[in-house]
Design a protein around this motif. Structure first.
Motif, mmCIF file in Angstrom:
data_model
loop_
_atom_site.group_PDB
_atom_site.id
_atom_site.type_symbol
_atom_site.label_atom_id
_atom_site.label_comp_id
_atom_site.label_asym_id
_atom_site.label_seq_id
_atom_site.Cartn_x
_atom_site.Cartn_y
_atom_site.Cartn_z
ATOM 1 N N GLN A 1 -16.800 46.488 31.563
ATOM 2 C CA GLN A 1 -18.184 46.772 31.189
ATOM 3 C C GLN A 1 -18.962 45.460 31.300
ATOM 4 N N SER B 1 -25.908 53.567 36.005
ATOM 5 C CA SER B 1 -27.163 54.330 35.901
ATOM 6 C C SER B 1 -27.548 54.961 37.231
ATOM 7 N N THR C 1 -25.176 49.006 33.517
ATOM 8 C CA THR C 1 -23.792 48.601 33.268
ATOM 9 C C THR C 1 -22.976 48.711 34.556
ATOM 10 N N LEU D 1 -15.685 54.638 29.816
ATOM 11 C CA LEU D 1 -16.117 55.972 29.416
ATOM 12 C C LEU D 1 -17.618 56.060 29.222
ATOM 13 N N LYS D 2 -18.243 54.953 28.786
ATOM 14 C CA LYS D 2 -19.706 54.959 28.576
ATOM 15 C C LYS D 2 -20.285 53.598 28.925
ATOM 16 N N SER D 3 -21.581 53.581 29.180
ATOM 17 C CA SER D 3 -22.259 52.328 29.506
ATOM 18 C C SER D 3 -22.585 51.557 28.231
ATOM 19 N N SER E 1 -24.714 50.220 25.392
ATOM 20 C CA SER E 1 -25.911 50.801 24.774
ATOM 21 C C SER E 1 -27.077 49.819 24.845
#
Length: 598
Positions: free
Chosen positions: A190, A225, A271, A280-282, A284
């Motif tokens: 990340q 994104s 990210t 799993l996620k960018s 925040s």
């Protein structure tokens, strides 16, 4: 990772932030002594205005108690118009140096950026700068800093960035008090992009901070994104020059070259992750920038449109707060409707287009974004960023305009003048006046954004003799009674000269516009009527008289009918020209039009 420190510098304009950065770089031998003043301000525009426009990153190495530390300085702008740059820089740091000029004390925009840093839980190191000057008011300013940061007087480091006094203490405190970055080298990659720019040889170069995992040269990467996949052709760290590396681990700051040619595929705040083993996620905190004011930008010559488009795309890459979309005007041709964070941001974009890309542009009068509620049963809501898109008044149910919360810091002597100015701008005072010290007061107002984007700053400085500063942020939209002013030149609407104003000021501004345009537009071979209407009703008119050629000069005598015949012929020619002739409006008219409203 334990030996990495990421920090930024928070300071108001001209409080010595760039000079302090120079001394830190010299003390750590990142650059030789006397190398160049304002090293991180690499734009001529930054040096001339004495402000930081772009955030910059540079890595220093510092030895403390026989241990090597990597210090990543991410420089930040100080003006409220570049708050988006500040927020991205702060997101990549764990600590901040709060620099205050001891001759000028704490300023409103310093407080604003400090709150951004505290919201991200950054460790704050307060620094009192320019202590060597005779007009220093160290004791009073220390009281303000203690009140602001809730620290002790011994926590504040006194320095003279110009002479290098106190620089070692600053570096020691960065190492001992700013925490190392949190991260896991074994977790999926990340990395957050906090800046980028376009290079004509390599394409887009992005600056990033690795939060978790690591980046290797040749790695296949996913930009989360945009969901685009690229290879890391080159990675490295940022010193005086870019230094290529094979691997950058968690907690560190670096750059990446991926061969990206399309500028819209890289977004500041995005990210980066591994394409084969994605996170799993960018990270925040990524937000699309929200412009505060809008204006149209046109090239002076029509054939420069495509060059302007290319320049805008590259400039947007380096300035994430700039937004634009294509539009056209009968008077000015093809151009772009742009969103800016403020008037200074708009001026800087214009200067950069002309200096860096060699394109002379015309910028129309700026406006804010309005919400228009229509009378239809569906309760349709239209967002109007351009007065030319404003619907007819009989179709409108209500109009809402944006309000901002304005905080003004000033001396006690000028508080009456400040309150009068803000009330004159349709402002309402909020809460009680807050004394930072016995002579320094903070007062807060709710004011329509359209009232502060033009001359508010200049008038505030004038009435306070330079001792007042202000900061603002968006509150909400509220009901307002607005009128559309339309300018007709030779019976043709000129959308670029349209604007929306409050009902109370509409008549006065319309009359003023009409008189001023009659002076600004040069004479033509035919008379030019200038009309100004409010909500479709014409309330002011001026006529620019035609250039008169003495057609009877060649008649030295003879019958008067000869002269009358020539005059009649001229009269018919002028009538025909008035019907088919085109009024040429010089670019200077649009530039000077910005000043008419004030």
């Amino acid at each position: 990772m334990h030996n990495i420190r990421n920090f930024c510098i928070i300071a108001h304009i001209d409080h010595g932030k760039s000079t302090l950065a120079d001394r830190l770089l010299e003390f750590t031998k990142t650059v030789p002594e006397g190398y160049r003043h304002q090293l991180l301000d690499d734009m001529d525009l930054e040096r001339e205005r004495g402000i930081t426009i772009k955030s910059h990153a540079i890595q220093m190495e510092y030895k403390y108690k026989n241990k090597e530390y990597k210090l990543n300085l991410i420089d930040t702008p100080g003006h409220v118009d570049f708050s988006y740059e500040v927020s991205r820089s702060i997101a990549a740091c764990e600590g901040a140096l709060l620099v205050v000029d001891c001759t000028k004390s704490v300023q409103a925009q310093t407080i604003s950026n400090l709150y951004l840093a505290l919201k991200k839980n950054l460790f704050i190191i307060p620094i009192l700068n320019k202590i060597d000057l005779s007009e220093s008011r160290s004791e009073d300013v220390i009281e303000e800093i203690i009140e602001l940061v809730k620290c002790k007087s011994e926590d504040i480091i006194s320095v003279s960035a110009k002479n290098g006094f106190g620089i070692k203490e600053v570096l020691d405190k960065i190492v001992t008090h700013i925490p190392p970055p949190n991260g896991d080298n074994k977790a999926p990659l990340q990395a957050m992009i906090f800046d980028s720019f376009y290079n004509s040889f390599t394409g887009v170069i992005a600056y990033f901070k690795v939060k978790n995992g690591f980046i290797q040269k040749g790695q296949k990467l996913l930009f989360m994104s945009t969901e685009k996949i690229y290879y890391a052709y080159e990675i490295g760290i940022l010193k005086l020059k870019r230094i290529s590396k094979n691997k950058i681990e968690a907690g560190d700051v670096g750059y990446i070259v991926s061969g990206i040619k399309n500028t819209y595929e890289v977004k500041v705040g995005d990210t980066i992750t591994d394409a084969k083993n994605p996170a799993l996620k960018s990270i925040s905190g990524f937000e699309e920038v929200k412009p505060m004011i809008f204006a149209s930008v046109y090239p002076v010559t029509y054939d420069k449109y495509e060059e302007l488009r290319s320049a805008m795309e590259r400039l947007q890459l380096n300035d994430a707060a700039l937004t634009f979309s294509s539009e056209s005007s009968p008077a000015l041709g093809f151009g772009f409707h742009c969103g800016f964070l403020g008037i200074l941001h708009m001026e800087v974009v214009k200067e950069r287009l002309e200096r860096e890309y060699g394109i002379t542009v015309i910028i129309t009068i700026p406006n804010v974004s309005y919400k228009v509620f229509m009378k239809k049963k569906s309760n349709q809501v239209i967002i109007v960023n351009n007065p030319s898109d404003f619907p007819e008044m009989e179709k409108i149910q209500k109009i809402e305009e944006p309000y901002v919360l304005v905080s003004v810091l000033t001396k006690e002597n000028y508080i009456g003048n400040v309150i009068s100015l803000c009330i004159g701008k349709r402002g309402n005072i909020i809460g009680d006046q807050h004394y930072l010290t016995s002579s320094r007061i903070k007062v807060t107002f709710e004011i329509p954004l359209s009232e502060i984007i033009f001359d508010f700053y200049d008038k505030l400085k004038t009435i306070s003799k330079g001792y007042a500063t202000f900061d603002y942020y968006f509150l909400d939209y509220r009901n307002s009674d607005l009128k559309k002013i339309t300018v007709l030149i030779n019976h043709q609407k000129v959308d670029a000269l349209s604007l929306l104003v409050h009902k109370e000021k509409a008549f006065f501004i319309a009359r003023k516009i009409c008189k001023e345009l009659a002076i600004l537009i040069p004479k033509h071979q035919f008379s030019i009527p200038i009309q100004v209407s409010i909500s479709g009703k014409i309330i002011a008119r001026e006529t620019i008289k035609s250039l008169r050629k003495n057609v009877t000069a060649k008649c030295y005598g003879g019958d008067i009918s000869r002269k009358r015949k020539l005059l009649e012929k001229q009269k018919k020619g002028k009538k025909k020209m008035r019907q088919i002739g085109k009024v040429e409006i010089p670019s200077s008219t649009f530039v000077n039009f910005l000043k008419i409203k004030n």
